[in-house]
Write an enzyme that holds these catalytic residues in place. Structure first.
Site, PDB file in Angstrom:
ATOM      1  N   ASP A 103      40.718  32.926  53.005  1.00  0.00           N
ATOM      2  CA  ASP A 103      41.502  34.045  52.462  1.00  0.00           C
ATOM      3  C   ASP A 103      40.653  35.028  51.659  1.00  0.00           C
ATOM      4  OD1 ASP A 103      43.797  32.729  53.500  1.00  0.00           O
ATOM      5  OD2 ASP A 103      43.766  31.423  51.747  1.00  0.00           O
ATOM      6  N   LYS A 123      38.543  38.402  55.250  1.00  0.00           N
ATOM      7  CA  LYS A 123      37.692  38.567  56.446  1.00  0.00           C
ATOM      8  C   LYS A 123      38.378  39.440  57.495  1.00  0.00           C
ATOM      9  CE  LYS A 123      37.484  34.041  57.030  1.00  0.00           C
ATOM     10  NZ  LYS A 123      38.076  33.529  55.797  1.00  0.00           N
ATOM     11  N   GLY A 136      45.018  32.756  58.827  1.00  0.00           N
ATOM     12  CA  GLY A 136      45.964  33.857  58.671  1.00  0.00           C
ATOM     13  C   GLY A 136      45.170  35.095  58.322  1.00  0.00           C
ATOM     14  N   HIS A 137      44.924  35.949  59.299  1.00  0.00           N
ATOM     15  CA  HIS A 137      44.107  37.138  59.062  1.00  0.00           C
ATOM     16  C   HIS A 137      45.003  38.376  59.013  1.00  0.00           C
ATOM     17  CE1 HIS A 137      40.409  34.806  60.713  1.00  0.00           C
ATOM     18  NE2 HIS A 137      40.741  34.455  59.495  1.00  0.00           N
ATOM     19  N   GLN A 175      38.860  30.307  57.975  1.00  0.00           N
ATOM     20  CA  GLN A 175      38.715  29.493  56.758  1.00  0.00           C
ATOM     21  C   GLN A 175      37.446  29.957  56.004  1.00  0.00           C
ATOM     22  OE1 GLN A 175      39.295  27.326  59.856  1.00  0.00           O
ATOM     23  NE2 GLN A 175      41.332  28.082  59.428  1.00  0.00           N
TER      24      GLN A 175
HETATM   25  P1  IMP Z   1      44.117  22.222  57.975  1.00  0.00           P
HETATM   26  O1  IMP Z   1      43.057  23.177  58.402  1.00  0.00           O
HETATM   27  O2  IMP Z   1      45.498  22.661  58.346  1.00  0.00           O
HETATM   28  O3  IMP Z   1      43.805  20.817  58.395  1.00  0.00           O
HETATM   29  O4  IMP Z   1      44.120  22.187  56.361  1.00  0.00           O
HETATM   30  C1  IMP Z   1      43.032  21.672  55.606  1.00  0.00           C
HETATM   31  C2  IMP Z   1      42.798  22.492  54.347  1.00  0.00           C
HETATM   32  O5  IMP Z   1      42.307  23.778  54.704  1.00  0.00           O
HETATM   33  C3  IMP Z   1      44.057  22.743  53.527  1.00  0.00           C
HETATM   34  O6  IMP Z   1      43.699  22.781  52.148  1.00  0.00           O
HETATM   35  C4  IMP Z   1      44.500  24.125  53.967  1.00  0.00           C
HETATM   36  O7  IMP Z   1      45.282  24.785  52.998  1.00  0.00           O
HETATM   37  C5  IMP Z   1      43.156  24.795  54.157  1.00  0.00           C
HETATM   38  N1  IMP Z   1      43.170  25.902  55.100  1.00  0.00           N
HETATM   39  C6  IMP Z   1      43.208  25.822  56.455  1.00  0.00           C
HETATM   40  N2  IMP Z   1      43.166  27.058  56.993  1.00  0.00           N
HETATM   41  C7  IMP Z   1      43.071  27.920  55.986  1.00  0.00           C
HETATM   42  C8  IMP Z   1      42.958  29.349  55.911  1.00  0.00           C
HETATM   43  O8  IMP Z   1      42.900  30.071  56.913  1.00  0.00           O
HETATM   44  N3  IMP Z   1      42.880  29.872  54.658  1.00  0.00           N
HETATM   45  C9  IMP Z   1      42.893  29.110  53.547  1.00  0.00           C
HETATM   46  N4  IMP Z   1      42.972  27.779  53.569  1.00  0.00           N
HETATM   47  C10 IMP Z   1      43.069  27.191  54.772  1.00  0.00           C
END
Ligand code: IMP
Length: 439
Positions: free
Chosen positions: A14, A17, A41-42, A225
């Site tokens: 977040d 990007k 989430g972009h 991420q």
């Molecule tokens: P997962 O990727 O759904 O397995 O989540 C693992 C961790 O990564 C959690 O803390 C999520 O909140 C975090 N996370 C996954 N994708 C994003 C993103 O695009 N932005 C921020 N945090 C993310």
């Protein structure tokens, strides 16, 4: 001349990007995602219109740019088709310029059910995942159990491996987690239905990109991420399940390391995190409320309120090193406009000995024993929203930025002063030339 740019998050995701990839895409040829899935989430904001993307690269607003998902991405076919249809409804037609690698590992309903079941189970370590099945899908890949997109061409083979996987997952869901089983039949027929809608987009992405690089095409690698969520270098086990740092580009596209000319690190001027795990500079006071409100810090995938904190230069320096960042882009500078004082973490000390810590924390105990030490800046208390020249920033803002630059010892090449595409300061010509140069 820079031809290819990798855009990597330096924090826990977040960082903004999406806006930067959209800005850089203007005259580029390909934007490639190489890891993660629709957990991302972009957000793009152009002419006050907001577009949120989860899986499809952030170049959708430029008709001339092709969007690519490399082999390192994990894809849920129903969610992919949903996103294509959502864009279509908004008059963005991506289907003719979306390219999918032929070796993408797929996410199925049983991955999502298992992800959810684990996150609700009191005995599990609660990570705070996005419930999109990302972890289980990558587990399958490493366990050599994945069903890959090209496996769906052969319906007999697909049926055979799907049956095995459904059996394996239902055993866990029913017996261990006491949840409902998933239906093999439903997954089989749904998958083929969605596969038929996207199968003309499938290609050998490695071959395509290697060829295009030879032809001097302009390519952007879009990280999802952030590096602190990287499975190897992040705050393990509170991470996502892919390599969101630089290594993911190589394994997730089939391109060699020499093909990346410039590696851009993106960091907000404060920090946020969704989900659980260590966060040394986390705030619980009025500044937290302020950052959430002014920075609109709510997850664009899950809607969850983000945790917030000060900028952590110790972690930023580490992430710059592991990614060999060429230059930094600072985002959301305008969010700090009304604060009386602004802090940045410059070192960690041990809670008990009060001695400076000179290693990157690894264990839970390491993280629990550190206290951040801050340098405090006076707030500039003026709107800087939309400023496009560094010299037009208030002196106090310039001082704050210069301190960061001297501390991290690399160039800051871009600063974002608002959510719109043109709310951006190009510090030098490096990136400006890339954006304006037409192939
Ligand atoms: P997962 O990727 O759904 O397995 O989540 C693992 C961790 O990564 C959690 O803390 C999520 O909140 C975090 N996370 C996954 N994708 C994003 C993103 O695009 N932005 C921020 N945090 C993310």
């Amino acid at each position: 001349m820079i031809k290819n740019i990798a855009v990597l998050g330096m924090q826990w995701g977040d960082e903004g990007k999406g806006k930067i990839v959209d800005l850089l895409s203007k005259n580029s040829n390909y934007v490639v995602r190489y890891q993660g899935g629709n957990n991302a989430g972009h957000t793009l904001l152009v002419d006050k219109k907001k577009t949120i993307l989860h899986l499809i690269p952030s170049c959708v607003l430029y008709k001339n740019v092709k969007a690519v998902l490399g082999n390192g991405v994990v894809v849920s076919l129903p969610d992919l088709v949903k996103e294509i249809n959502f864009l279509k409804k908004n008059k963005i037609f991506i289907q003719d310029r979306l390219i999918l690698s032929n070796s993408i590992s797929l996410i199925f309903e049983y991955h999502i059910s298992l992800d959810r079941a684990r996150e609700k189970n009191k005995e599990s370590k609660i990570i705070g995942t996005t419930h999109k099945g990302i972890g289980p899908a990558y587990e399958d890949k490493i366990a050599r159990r994945s069903i890959r997109i090209s496996d769906l061409y052969d319906t007999n083979y697909f049926s055979y491996i799907l049956k095995k996987n459904v059996h394996y997952y239902n055993f866990q869901l029913v017996n261990y987690f006491k949840k409902n089983p998933v239906s093999y039949k439903k997954i089989y027929f749904d998958s083929l239905k969605y596969f038929n809608k996207i199968k003309n987009m499938i290609q050998d992405v490695s071959k395509l990109l290697n060829k295009k690089i030879k032809k001097k095409s302009k390519i952007i690698f879009e990280g999802a991420q952030g590096s602190l969520l990287d499975i190897d270098y992040g705050t393990y086990p509170y991470v996502s399940s892919s390599n969101s740092s630089i290594g993911g580009i190589i394994t997730g596209t089939g391109l060699g390391i020499k093909n990346i000319n410039y590696i851009m690190g993106i960091s907000k001027v404060y920090t946020t995190r969704v989900g659980n795990g260590p966060f040394p500079t986390e705030l619980f006071n009025d500044v937290h409320k302020y950052l959430c409100k002014i920075g609109k810090e709510f997850g664009s995938t899950t809607g969850r309120k983000r945790r917030t904190g000060w900028l952590d230069l110790v972690l930023l320096k580490r992430m710059i090193k592991i990614n060999s960042i060429s230059g930094l882009c600072l985002t959301k500078l305008d969010v700090l406009d009304n604060l009386n004082e602004i802090k940045v973490c410059i070192k960690y000390i041990n809670k008990f000995s009060k001695k400076e810590i000179n290693f990157y924390p690894i264990t839970q105990k390491d993280w629990e024993e550190i206290i951040p030490v801050y340098k405090v800046f006076k707030g500039w208390k003026k709107s800087i929203r939309g400023i496009v020249l560094f010299k037009d920033l208030p002196v106090l803002t310039q001082k704050y930025i210069s301190f960061i630059k001297n501390f991290i010892k690399i160039d800051i090449d871009l600063i974002s002063t608002g959510p719109e595409r043109n709310n951006t300061i190009f510090i030098n010509n490096k990136i400006k030339t890339f954006v304006n140069y037409k192939n």
